[in-house]
Design an enzyme around this catalytic site. Sequence first.
Site, PDB file in Angstrom:
ATOM      1  N   ASP A   1       0.119  -8.726   0.389  1.00  0.00           N
ATOM      2  CA  ASP A   1      -0.199  -8.254  -0.954  1.00  0.00           C
ATOM      3  C   ASP A   1       0.991  -8.464  -1.905  1.00  0.00           C
ATOM      4  OD1 ASP A   1      -1.755  -6.595  -2.889  1.00  0.00           O
ATOM      5  OD2 ASP A   1       0.062  -5.388  -2.744  1.00  0.00           O
TER       6      ASP A   1
ATOM      7  N   GLU B   1      -1.101 -13.506  -1.449  1.00  0.00           N
ATOM      8  CA  GLU B   1      -1.738 -13.153  -2.711  1.00  0.00           C
ATOM      9  C   GLU B   1      -0.781 -13.576  -3.819  1.00  0.00           C
ATOM     10  OE1 GLU B   1      -3.501  -9.600  -5.487  1.00  0.00           O
ATOM     11  OE2 GLU B   1      -1.640  -9.367  -4.393  1.00  0.00           O
TER      12      GLU B   1
END
Length: 705
Positions: free
Chosen positions: A357, A418
Amino acid sequence: MSMTKIPENVQGAVQLDSWLEPYADVLSERRYLADKWSYDIRHSTPDGSEQSLVDFARNSYKSYGLHANPKTKEIYYKEWAPNAQRAFLMGDFNNWQESHEMNAKDEFGNFTITLPPLENGDFAIPHDSKIKVMFILPDGSKIYRLPAWITRATQPDKETAKQFGPTYEGRFWNPQTSYQFKNSRPKFNLANDSLKIYEAHIGISSPEPKVASYKEFTQNVLPRIKHLGYDAIQLMAIMEHAYYASFGYQVTNFFAISSRFGTPEELKELIDTAHGMGILVLLDVIHSHASKNSEDGLNMFDGSDHQYFHGLTSGRGEHPLWDSRLFNYGAFEVQRFLLANLAFYIDVYQFDGFRFDGVTSMLYLHHGVGAGGAFSGDYNEYLSRERSAVDHEALAYLMLANDLVHDLIPDSAVTIAEDVSGYPTLCLPRSAGGGGFDYRLAMALPDMWIKLLKTKSDDEWDMGHIVHTLINRRHGEKVVAYCESHDQALVGDKTLAFWLMDAAMYTDMTVLKEPPLVIDRGIALHKMIRLLTHSLGGEAYLNFEGNEFGHPEWLDFPRAGNNDSYHYARRQFNLVDDDLLRYKFLNEFDSAMQNCESKHQWLNTPQAYVSLKNESDKVIVFERNGHLFIFNFHPTQSFTDYRVGIDVAGTYKICLNTDREEFGGHNRIDESQCFYTTDMPWNNRKNFLQVYIPSRTAIVLTREI
Ligand SMILES: *[C@@H]1O[C@H](CO)[C@@H](O)[C@H](O)[C@H]1NC(C)=O
Ligand SMILES: *[C@@H]1O[C@H](CO)[C@@H](O)[C@H](O)[C@H]1NC(C)=O
Ligand SMILES: *[C@@H]1O[C@H](CO)[C@@H](O)[C@H](O)[C@H]1NC(C)=O
Ligand SMILES: *[C@@H]1O[C@H](CO)[C@@H](O)[C@H](O)[C@H]1NC(C)=O
């Protein structure tokens, strides 16, 4: 191009993309830092003998934190807290007395304690009982913390919460029998296997307004994912987060899995069951930042502001938008903590890889926020020594993390970045000088679809622009294509289905009457958008749970602002199970699409050759891995004997057809027919064939002979 001037450690990357040549020295320096750290870590043993990165990470999670020895019945606890003067382990087991002072800290700042078994031979700390560590700071004050490596933390009961607030409680997890895995990891070959990912959040995985459990997910949702034909599940909100509404992104306890959904053993069972179905399980890992909580989180853990994080006065210690703390990736003990964290999830829970993330936030000192966060694609934005603002330490950490994960699971690991910035080389192998990720998320695709649905009428859809956005990716770096992830489902936004059909979904999804135009259009386009993204947009595909059947509405977690309501914190699987509603059509199409790909394979194959983007007909035609994809986005026009180019001569048949009745279509296409190619060039292809392609439908043809 001459490779002689290119530093050896990035030659692979420059060979793939010669535009990188002017930046080879910068790339080389960036790689060198990671390689140097790797060397330092591998030689960090007390006697200087070499250990592997894997051993370093494993030995770390096996020594820090609390450990019960089943043979000796001793409990060993180790904590690194250099700013503390003294440390005490306390809990229900010693009535929270200061009776168990830890050994004086060593020169590195480690405290340790060994608890011998009780006289009756039991462990000194009962399973699942509450514990904390108390530190005495240099000024004499006492602070209470959950051990940094704790593997279980739970919400306080209602009474405690009323009295002392919602601070999580640490627990000593030591069950008599822990879950035994029965299945081995499914195979996955990055070179040629497809990867179709089902992104899910355990807590919202039921139609009821409540927090759903690992057990319910295993029983009720895994069979759905298997039926749909996905290859992998990506679980979000697993790492413990005291604030539910953070969607799992404000992590408090990095080694604990969210106790809201059940126990560690129940998560192991979930993963093992998925493996038994041949499905990989990926963890959405949050190493980009951490919750600001200190009593039940990592912030101010040893009383200082700069133990795991950049100091608050450095300007780098806090995220400008997320209200969270930022790790100091250059610090050895931070590298230990995070690398051990990855090894822990792979070894103990058998996760098969990670979606990292917030990679953009990590990669740049501006965190992708503000003016610096607007990327045009100019290489200087990523690679110029002066202008790029890259955080070399964060990048080096990500490189090490990728080394470790691929060393831990050599045959089947998956790592996904990401990254919205498009940092070149991020998804090239480390050996070529890349970041080492296997994939990045194609974050421009959902934005394109939403913008299109928001701002353009159907006759304004620009086929050329759609195709360009879908195929605009870096050669040699794989991407995960998706129409919508959890981001697009969040409150303030709408799911694709809701953009298409909006409030009509409440009243007009019944099969008992003819659907109004808005539903007919919505169902047709929802399938076409998914298939086009799936077949043209990347080397892997991702769907967020519920969107496979056109989940209406949005996601909103219970919080003060919505009166703690679970109304939008659930997935309405009841809609797809209702035979009288049209959601089942969208669902069955998703299953057909995934299974067709599994059988015929197009995802992890070279880019498609697009032979037609016709703006007036609104038709797109391309071939990928020998299969022929034909899309007619025209709102009203159907085309008979539509001529399309095809390279390889032969007899073709339809393997996927969005217009089937069982997918909510109109059954206008005869699937029994064969298509014979004619040996005459058309649209730059060697042959052509002719098809009937009705308005708002798509078909996929495969070669029979
Ligand atoms: C404490 O930490 C240091 C540095 O990370 C390590 O080398 C040392 O072995 C640790 N001490 C113990 C008792 O584990
Ligand atoms: C994928 O690659 C592996 C190794 O390169 C090979 O053994 C296997 O046959 C390939 N599979 C397919 C479906 O091409
Ligand atoms: C929450 O409840 C209060 C009192 O019942 C009500 O006035 C308010 O509109 C509710 N807010 C939301 C977002 O539902
Ligand atoms: C698009 O289709 C129209 C009508 O069939 C045709 O006249 C035109 O030449 C086509 N354009 C391209 C680029 O093929």
